[in-house]
Design a protein around this motif. Structure first.
Motif, PDB file in Angstrom:
ATOM      1  N   MET A  63       1.143  -1.096  -0.326  1.00 45.54           N
ATOM      2  CA  MET A  63      -0.096  -0.122  -0.033  1.00 45.54           C
ATOM      3  C   MET A  63       0.882   1.388  -0.336  1.00 45.54           C
ATOM      4  O   MET A  63       1.866   1.496   0.075  1.00 45.54           O
ATOM      5  N   PHE A  64       0.249   2.088  -0.169  1.00 40.21           N
ATOM      6  CA  PHE A  64       1.314   3.928  -0.902  1.00 40.21           C
ATOM      7  C   PHE A  64       0.780   4.305   1.004  1.00 40.21           C
ATOM      8  O   PHE A  64      -0.395   4.032   1.256  1.00 40.21           O
ATOM      9  N   THR A  65       2.203   5.303   0.896  1.00 47.63           N
ATOM     10  CA  THR A  65       2.245   5.961   2.230  1.00 47.63           C
ATOM     11  C   THR A  65       1.418   7.393   1.496  1.00 47.63           C
ATOM     12  O   THR A  65       2.013   8.478   0.667  1.00 47.63           O
ATOM     13  N   ILE A  66       0.996   8.228   2.378  1.00 47.88           N
ATOM     14  CA  ILE A  66       0.996   9.573   1.551  1.00 47.88           C
ATOM     15  C   ILE A  66       1.323  10.894   2.713  1.00 47.88           C
ATOM     16  O   ILE A  66       0.635  10.561   4.218  1.00 47.88           O
ATOM     17  N   ARG A  67       1.972  11.141   2.837  1.00 47.36           N
ATOM     18  CA  ARG A  67       2.699  12.591   3.750  1.00 47.36           C
ATOM     19  C   ARG A  67       2.939  14.263   3.319  1.00 47.36           C
ATOM     20  O   ARG A  67       2.891  13.374   2.015  1.00 47.36           O
ATOM     21  N   PRO A  68       2.687  15.015   4.189  1.00 41.61           N
ATOM     22  CA  PRO A  68       3.082  16.181   3.389  1.00 41.61           C
ATOM     23  C   PRO A  68       4.715  16.165   3.488  1.00 41.61           C
ATOM     24  O   PRO A  68       5.341  15.301   4.169  1.00 41.61           O
ATOM     25  N   THR A  69       4.618  16.959   2.468  1.00 41.56           N
ATOM     26  CA  THR A  69       6.552  16.831   2.051  1.00 41.56           C
ATOM     27  C   THR A  69       7.041  18.564   2.527  1.00 41.56           C
ATOM     28  O   THR A  69       6.864  18.957   3.167  1.00 41.56           O
ATOM     29  N   THR A  70       8.883  17.896   2.933  1.00 39.80           N
ATOM     30  CA  THR A  70       9.213  19.093   3.188  1.00 39.80           C
ATOM     31  C   THR A  70      10.906  19.413   2.187  1.00 39.80           C
ATOM     32  O   THR A  70      10.450  18.579   1.336  1.00 39.80           O
ATOM     33  N   SER A  71      10.688  20.371   2.822  1.00 43.12           N
ATOM     34  CA  SER A  71      12.403  20.900   2.320  1.00 43.12           C
ATOM     35  C   SER A  71      13.048  19.685   1.934  1.00 43.12           C
ATOM     36  O   SER A  71      14.071  19.475   1.137  1.00 43.12           O
ATOM     37  N   LYS A  72      12.763  18.854   2.868  1.00 43.44           N
ATOM     38  CA  LYS A  72      13.578  17.333   2.337  1.00 43.44           C
ATOM     39  C   LYS A  72      13.075  16.816   1.345  1.00 43.44           C
ATOM     40  O   LYS A  72      14.279  16.139   0.493  1.00 43.44           O
ATOM     41  N   ASP A  73      12.600  17.606   1.136  1.00 47.18           N
ATOM     42  CA  ASP A  73      12.304  16.273  -0.628  1.00 47.18           C
ATOM     43  C   ASP A  73      11.937  17.127  -1.772  1.00 47.18           C
ATOM     44  O   ASP A  73      11.811  16.535  -2.887  1.00 47.18           O
ATOM     45  N   ILE A  74      12.548  18.247  -1.392  1.00 48.23           N
ATOM     46  CA  ILE A  74      13.300  18.695  -2.889  1.00 48.23           C
ATOM     47  C   ILE A  74      13.172  18.289  -4.044  1.00 48.23           C
ATOM     48  O   ILE A  74      13.323  17.810  -5.147  1.00 48.23           O
ATOM     49  N   GLY A  75      15.250  17.762  -3.537  1.00 44.36           N
ATOM     50  CA  GLY A  75      15.352  16.807  -4.723  1.00 44.36           C
ATOM     51  C   GLY A  75      14.596  15.576  -4.749  1.00 44.36           C
ATOM     52  O   GLY A  75      15.006  15.405  -6.145  1.00 44.36           O
ATOM     53  N   GLN A  76      14.020  14.603  -4.119  1.00 49.63           N
ATOM     54  CA  GLN A  76      13.273  13.912  -4.747  1.00 49.63           C
ATOM     55  C   GLN A  76      11.629  14.340  -5.477  1.00 49.63           C
ATOM     56  O   GLN A  76      11.634  13.703  -6.777  1.00 49.63           O
ATOM     57  N   VAL A  77      11.441  15.448  -5.237  1.00 56.25           N
ATOM     58  CA  VAL A  77      10.418  15.675  -5.857  1.00 56.25           C
ATOM     59  C   VAL A  77      10.675  16.577  -7.280  1.00 56.25           C
ATOM     60  O   VAL A  77      10.569  16.216  -8.456  1.00 56.25           O
TER      61      VAL A  77
END
Length: 164
Positions: A1-15
């Motif tokens: 299953m998927f996990t959905i969570r708010p993104t943070t500044s640590k996710d900028i590279g992945q996004v």
């Protein structure tokens, strides 16, 4: 299953990586190369303010980012705020996981959180490619528009909306 969570500044590279993988592959069938060569460098970049807004989400499975997107009350480009109206923003799925429920899970989450915040209508500037997806999610097609991305760079899109 998927996990959905708010993104943070640590996710900028992945996004950023997700958008750079997704948009060129998924949009190429619906847009001429002459448009994509100008538009992709602009739309395939993560927007730090959006990613850290608290209403932008990542969809993960086994530690891998499979999708991202969110909503804001301000229209894209810093447009006006209309009471009760939200705007779908910068949604993408990994091109290797399309039609596996990632987009639907993400959109269900976006719509539920927007409704929980008191919004009654969601607007979307859809790509031509994503129009059937948004239609399946209950959005109605509106006007075909051109989104100015920069001097001399116009991107064809479709205005869509749905009640919550």
């Amino acid at each position: 299953m998927f996990t959905i969570r708010p993104t943070t500044s640590k996710d900028i590279g992945q996004v950023d990586t997700l958008l750079a993988r997704s948009y060129p592959r998924l949009l190429k069938g619906d847009y001429p190369a002459s448009i994509l060569v100008m538009a992709l460098p602009l739309i395939s970049r993560a927007q730090p303010d959006l990613i850290t807004s608290g209403t932008y989400y990542g969809v993960e499975h086994a530690g891998r980012l499979l999708g991202a997107g969110g909503w804001t009350v301000a229209a894209p480009g810093g447009g006006a705020v209309t009471r009760g109206v939200g705007h779908i923003r910068h949604v993408a799925t990994d091109p290797d996981t399309t039609r596996q429920g990632v987009g639907r899970a993400l959109m269900d989450h976006i719509l539920a959180t927007a409704q929980a915040q008191g919004l009654r209508r969601m607007m979307c500037l859809s790509t031509r490619t994503a129009e059937p997806f948004y239609t399946a999610m209950g959005f109605e097609t509106g006007t075909k528009v051109t989104v100015p991305l920069g001097p001399g760079i116009d991107f064809p899109a479709v205005e869509m909306s749905r009640a919550l």
